[in-house]
Design a protein around this motif. Structure first.
Motif, PDB file in Angstrom:
ATOM      1  N   GLU A 174       0.806  -1.221   0.000  1.00  0.00           N
ATOM      2  CA  GLU A 174       0.000   0.000   0.000  1.00  0.00           C
ATOM      3  C   GLU A 174       0.840   1.273   0.000  1.00  0.00           C
ATOM      4  O   GLU A 174       0.359   2.340  -0.399  1.00  0.00           O
ATOM      5  CB  GLU A 174      -0.938   0.007   1.212  1.00  0.00           C
ATOM      6  N   LEU A 175       2.106   1.187   0.433  1.00  0.00           N
ATOM      7  CA  LEU A 175       2.971   2.359   0.440  1.00  0.00           C
ATOM      8  C   LEU A 175       3.652   2.590  -0.910  1.00  0.00           C
ATOM      9  O   LEU A 175       4.171   3.683  -1.165  1.00  0.00           O
ATOM     10  CB  LEU A 175       4.042   2.218   1.530  1.00  0.00           C
ATOM     11  N   ALA A 176       3.661   1.572  -1.757  1.00  0.00           N
ATOM     12  CA  ALA A 176       4.295   1.661  -3.083  1.00  0.00           C
ATOM     13  C   ALA A 176       5.757   2.101  -2.974  1.00  0.00           C
ATOM     14  O   ALA A 176       6.258   2.854  -3.805  1.00  0.00           O
ATOM     15  CB  ALA A 176       3.516   2.628  -3.983  1.00  0.00           C
ATOM     16  N   ILE A 225       9.230  14.264   8.039  1.00  0.00           N
ATOM     17  CA  ILE A 225      10.196  14.995   7.213  1.00  0.00           C
ATOM     18  C   ILE A 225       9.432  16.018   6.382  1.00  0.00           C
ATOM     19  O   ILE A 225       8.208  15.949   6.249  1.00  0.00           O
ATOM     20  CB  ILE A 225      10.979  14.068   6.250  1.00  0.00           C
ATOM     21  N   GLU A 226      10.172  16.959   5.819  1.00  0.00           N
ATOM     22  CA  GLU A 226       9.568  17.862   4.851  1.00  0.00           C
ATOM     23  C   GLU A 226       9.518  17.151   3.504  1.00  0.00           C
ATOM     24  O   GLU A 226      10.499  16.534   3.076  1.00  0.00           O
ATOM     25  CB  GLU A 226      10.395  19.142   4.715  1.00  0.00           C
ATOM     26  N   GLY A 227       8.377  17.197   2.841  1.00  0.00           N
ATOM     27  CA  GLY A 227       8.307  16.517   1.572  1.00  0.00           C
ATOM     28  C   GLY A 227       6.925  16.523   0.944  1.00  0.00           C
ATOM     29  O   GLY A 227       5.955  17.064   1.489  1.00  0.00           O
ATOM     30  N   LEU A 228       6.862  15.885  -0.213  1.00  0.00           N
ATOM     31  CA  LEU A 228       5.635  15.772  -0.997  1.00  0.00           C
ATOM     32  C   LEU A 228       4.932  14.465  -0.655  1.00  0.00           C
ATOM     33  O   LEU A 228       5.557  13.398  -0.643  1.00  0.00           O
ATOM     34  CB  LEU A 228       5.977  15.795  -2.490  1.00  0.00           C
ATOM     35  N   ILE A 229       3.645  14.546  -0.356  1.00  0.00           N
ATOM     36  CA  ILE A 229       2.860  13.344  -0.100  1.00  0.00           C
ATOM     37  C   ILE A 229       2.439  12.774  -1.449  1.00  0.00           C
ATOM     38  O   ILE A 229       1.604  13.358  -2.150  1.00  0.00           O
ATOM     39  CB  ILE A 229       1.643  13.651   0.786  1.00  0.00           C
ATOM     40  N   THR A 230       3.035  11.659  -1.809  1.00  0.00           N
ATOM     41  CA  THR A 230       2.791  11.074  -3.128  1.00  0.00           C
ATOM     42  C   THR A 230       1.671  10.042  -3.118  1.00  0.00           C
ATOM     43  O   THR A 230       1.155   9.681  -4.184  1.00  0.00           O
ATOM     44  CB  THR A 230       4.072  10.403  -3.664  1.00  0.00           C
ATOM     45  N   ARG A 231       1.312   9.577  -1.926  1.00  0.00           N
ATOM     46  CA  ARG A 231       0.281   8.531  -1.867  1.00  0.00           C
ATOM     47  C   ARG A 231      -0.411   8.548  -0.510  1.00  0.00           C
ATOM     48  O   ARG A 231       0.242   8.654   0.532  1.00  0.00           O
ATOM     49  CB  ARG A 231       0.920   7.158  -2.117  1.00  0.00           C
ATOM     50  N   GLU A 240      12.319   8.371   0.166  1.00  0.00           N
ATOM     51  CA  GLU A 240      10.910   8.156   0.468  1.00  0.00           C
ATOM     52  C   GLU A 240      10.741   7.458   1.816  1.00  0.00           C
ATOM     53  O   GLU A 240      11.491   6.538   2.150  1.00  0.00           O
ATOM     54  CB  GLU A 240      10.247   7.320  -0.626  1.00  0.00           C
ATOM     55  N   ILE A 241       9.750   7.920   2.560  1.00  0.00           N
ATOM     56  CA  ILE A 241       9.427   7.369   3.873  1.00  0.00           C
ATOM     57  C   ILE A 241       7.948   7.016   3.898  1.00  0.00           C
ATOM     58  O   ILE A 241       7.112   7.742   3.340  1.00  0.00           O
ATOM     59  CB  ILE A 241       9.758   8.386   4.982  1.00  0.00           C
ATOM     60  N   GLY A 242       7.626   5.908   4.534  1.00  0.00           N
ATOM     61  CA  GLY A 242       6.233   5.527   4.704  1.00  0.00           C
ATOM     62  C   GLY A 242       5.785   5.732   6.142  1.00  0.00           C
ATOM     63  O   GLY A 242       6.529   5.440   7.075  1.00  0.00           O
ATOM     64  N   VAL A 243       4.583   6.258   6.316  1.00  0.00           N
ATOM     65  CA  VAL A 243       3.988   6.439   7.640  1.00  0.00           C
ATOM     66  C   VAL A 243       2.597   5.813   7.616  1.00  0.00           C
ATOM     67  O   VAL A 243       1.798   6.117   6.723  1.00  0.00           O
ATOM     68  CB  VAL A 243       3.879   7.929   8.024  1.00  0.00           C
ATOM     69  N   VAL A 244       2.318   4.951   8.582  1.00  0.00           N
ATOM     70  CA  VAL A 244       1.019   4.277   8.623  1.00  0.00           C
ATOM     71  C   VAL A 244       0.350   4.552   9.967  1.00  0.00           C
ATOM     72  O   VAL A 244       0.900   4.221  11.021  1.00  0.00           O
ATOM     73  CB  VAL A 244       1.152   2.760   8.405  1.00  0.00           C
ATOM     74  N   GLN A 245      -0.842   5.168   9.920  1.00  0.00           N
ATOM     75  CA  GLN A 245      -1.664   5.363  11.111  1.00  0.00           C
ATOM     76  C   GLN A 245      -2.495   4.098  11.302  1.00  0.00           C
ATOM     77  O   GLN A 245      -3.211   3.678  10.389  1.00  0.00           O
ATOM     78  CB  GLN A 245      -2.598   6.555  10.940  1.00  0.00           C
TER      79      GLN A 245
END
Length: 231
Positions: free
Chosen positions: A85-87, A112-118, A152-157
């Motif tokens: 799901e994080l691709a 981090i500072e960045g663009l949310i791509t997904r 790229e970093i993934g964060v899952v709630q």
């Protein structure tokens, strides 16, 4: 000397207003039936207010720093391939899990500072969020964030046994700064952070984290001096 009012009168996130209002009304109504119930309700109302507290945080201005997205305790640090799901790149990486109990501040902040791509939401179960299988089976919301360097970093709630509602304010295409608010979870839950392959965590198992302040890892040189930004 610090102002005690700044400790007592902590700002509340707007998401909590309807809950505090409901607890207040409930305390008054039950108080009419039996006076001691009012004081029980009042105590629960105060707890609800502090559950939705949204204090100001001092964000480290350290280039490459990966900040904790949640208040809580580091409950797991493990190596694994990120979920589909994080691709993200299908390589083994480090996952840092932060468990939040019902007394932690539940406002989530950008690591981090960045663009949310997904942004990907998945319905699921409500198992105890401290269990490893909660990452796969529980209700969750996954965000993939790309930094300006391309990392790229993934964060899952992850919703927990008590938590029944995940809130995400961020959308695909948004660019946010490290430490900016992006969501919250009601009431007790967990966040998983997937670091890029080859990046080792600076956090330790059992460590208490503060969202937007605690450094979990560093994508660049770990010895760069840092400043603070209050948000």
């Amino acid at each position: 000397m610090s102002n005690p009012l700044k400790i007592i009168a902590v700002p509340m996130h707007p998401e909590g207003r309807k809950f505090v209002a409901a607890f207040t009304v409930g305390a008054v109504l039950f108080g009419w039936l039996w006076a001691p119930l009012f004081w029980i309700g009042a105590g629960l109302t105060v707890w609800c207010y502090y559950f939705f507290r949204d204090p100001v945080r001092s964000v480290p201005q350290l280039e490459g720093a990966v900040l904790s997205p949640a208040d809580g305790v580091v409950s797991m640090i493990t190596r694994m391939v990120p979920p589909d799901e994080l691709a993200l790149e299908r390589k083994e990486c480090v996952r840092v899990s932060i468990f939040m109990d019902v007394f932690n501040c539940h406002v989530n902040r950008m690591p981090i500072e960045g663009l949310i791509t997904r942004v990907s939401y998945h319905h699921g179960k409500f198992l105890n969020a401290s269990l490893d299988k909660a990452s796969e089976h529980n209700e969750r919301n996954a965000l993939t964030i790309r930094s300006e360097t391309g990392a790229e970093i993934g964060v899952v709630q992850i919703a927990g046994l008590v938590a029944r509602r995940i809130v995400c304010f961020a959308n695909e295409g948004d660019t946010l700064r490290g430490g900016d608010r992006f969501g919250l979870i009601r009431f007790g839950s967990r966040l998983d952070i997937y670091l890029p392959p080859g990046v080792s965590p600076q956090a330790t198992l059992g460590q208490t984290t503060v969202a937007g302040e605690t450094i979990l890892a560093n994508l660049r040189h770990p010895d760069v001096t840092w400043k603070e930004r209050r948000v």
